[in-house]
Motif scaffolding. Structure first.
Motif, short mmCIF file in Angstrom:
data_model
loop_
_atom_site.label_atom_id
_atom_site.label_comp_id
_atom_site.label_asym_id
_atom_site.label_seq_id
_atom_site.Cartn_x
_atom_site.Cartn_y
_atom_site.Cartn_z
N ASP A 1 0.82 -1.22 0.00
CA ASP A 1 0.00 0.00 0.00
C ASP A 1 0.85 1.26 0.00
OD1 ASP A 1 -2.39 -1.40 0.01
OD2 ASP A 1 -2.52 -1.42 2.20
N ASP A 2 2.06 1.18 0.55
CA ASP A 2 2.92 2.35 0.60
C ASP A 2 4.37 1.91 0.66
OD1 ASP A 2 3.79 2.17 3.55
OD2 ASP A 2 1.61 2.20 3.71
N ASN A 3 5.29 2.85 0.42
CA ASN A 3 6.71 2.54 0.36
C ASN A 3 7.25 2.06 1.70
OD1 ASN A 3 9.20 2.41 -1.08
ND2 ASN A 3 9.85 4.18 0.12
N GLU A 4 6.81 2.64 2.78
CA GLU A 4 7.29 2.24 4.11
C GLU A 4 6.98 0.77 4.38
OE1 GLU A 4 6.48 3.33 8.76
OE2 GLU A 4 6.35 4.95 7.30
N SER A 5 5.75 0.36 4.09
CA SER A 5 5.37 -1.05 4.27
C SER A 5 6.18 -1.95 3.35
CB SER A 5 3.88 -1.24 4.00
OG SER A 5 3.10 -0.52 4.91
N ALA A 6 6.31 -1.54 2.09
CA ALA A 6 7.06 -2.35 1.12
C ALA A 6 8.49 -2.58 1.59
CB ALA A 6 7.04 -1.68 -0.25
N TYR A 7 9.14 -1.52 2.06
CA TYR A 7 10.52 -1.65 2.51
C TYR A 7 10.62 -2.56 3.74
CZ TYR A 7 15.27 -0.71 3.87
OH TYR A 7 16.58 -0.87 4.21
N GLY B 1 8.56 3.15 -12.60
CA GLY B 1 7.88 3.94 -11.58
C GLY B 1 7.77 3.20 -10.27
N GLY B 2 7.78 3.93 -9.19
CA GLY B 2 7.70 3.32 -7.88
C GLY B 2 9.02 2.71 -7.46
N LYS B 3 8.93 1.75 -6.56
CA LYS B 3 10.11 1.07 -6.05
C LYS B 3 9.88 -0.43 -6.15
CE LYS B 3 11.52 4.74 -2.93
NZ LYS B 3 12.96 4.91 -2.86
N ILE C 1 8.83 -7.50 -4.22
CA ILE C 1 8.11 -6.52 -3.41
C ILE C 1 8.15 -5.19 -4.15
CG2 ILE C 1 7.95 -5.35 -1.18
CD1 ILE C 1 7.63 -8.42 -0.99
N SER C 2 6.98 -4.55 -4.30
CA SER C 2 6.94 -3.27 -5.01
C SER C 2 5.93 -2.34 -4.39
CB SER C 2 6.64 -3.49 -6.49
OG SER C 2 5.43 -4.20 -6.66
N SER C 3 6.11 -1.06 -4.73
CA SER C 3 5.14 -0.03 -4.40
C SER C 3 5.06 0.89 -5.62
CB SER C 3 5.52 0.74 -3.14
OG SER C 3 6.77 1.37 -3.30
#
Length: 137
Positions: free
Chosen positions: A86-92, A114-116, A130-132
């Motif tokens: 849902d967001d970059n923090e969770s993905a990381y 696009g994204g990470k 894993i992506s965001s």
């Protein structure tokens, strides 16, 4: 219609599912041991191993798994479990937890589409992506 992931482990399913539960803040909703099933599928060696487990997490995500019971397990490289966070923090956080004691195959970072994104093989031999999205970073 739904589609999901079913993972098979070589005797360490319970440990793996508890690890994933911790990383994804999931809930293991089903744990059935071979001793709870038909006697022809249970021997003393595997009686306490996992016949079936289900973990739910996030928005409608689910992982199902079991320990192999009759054949040696051959881990392949023809699958990944793909998580769009849902967001970059969770993905990381997911990526870091899965990569711990595993192998990073692509560091979690910005990507050209696009994204990470990052990929790794966890300590149980399961491949993860894993992506965001750029919109939710």
């Amino acid at each position: 219609m739904t589609c999901g992931i079913y993972l098979t482990f070589n005797g360490n399913c319970e440990k793996a599912m508890l690890h994933y539960q911790d990383i994804f803040d999931g809930e293991i909703t089903i744990t059935m041991r071979y001793s709870e099933g038909p006697p022809e599928f249970s021997t003393p060696e595997i009686a306490n191993k996992i016949m079936h487990a289900t973990m739910v997490f996030g928005n409608n995500c689910e992982i199902k798994a079991s320990d192999s019971f009759h054949e040696p397990l051959n881990k392949g490289n023809n699958f990944h479990v793909s998580i769009l966070a849902d967001d970059n923090e969770s993905a990381y956080s997911y990526f870091s937890g899965l990569a711990e004691e595993g192998k990073i195959t692509m560091p979690y970072n910005d990507v050209f589409w696009g994204g990470k994104f990052g990929s790794c093989v966890d300590k149980f031999g399961v491949q993860w992506m894993i992506s965001s999205n750029a919109e939710n970073v």
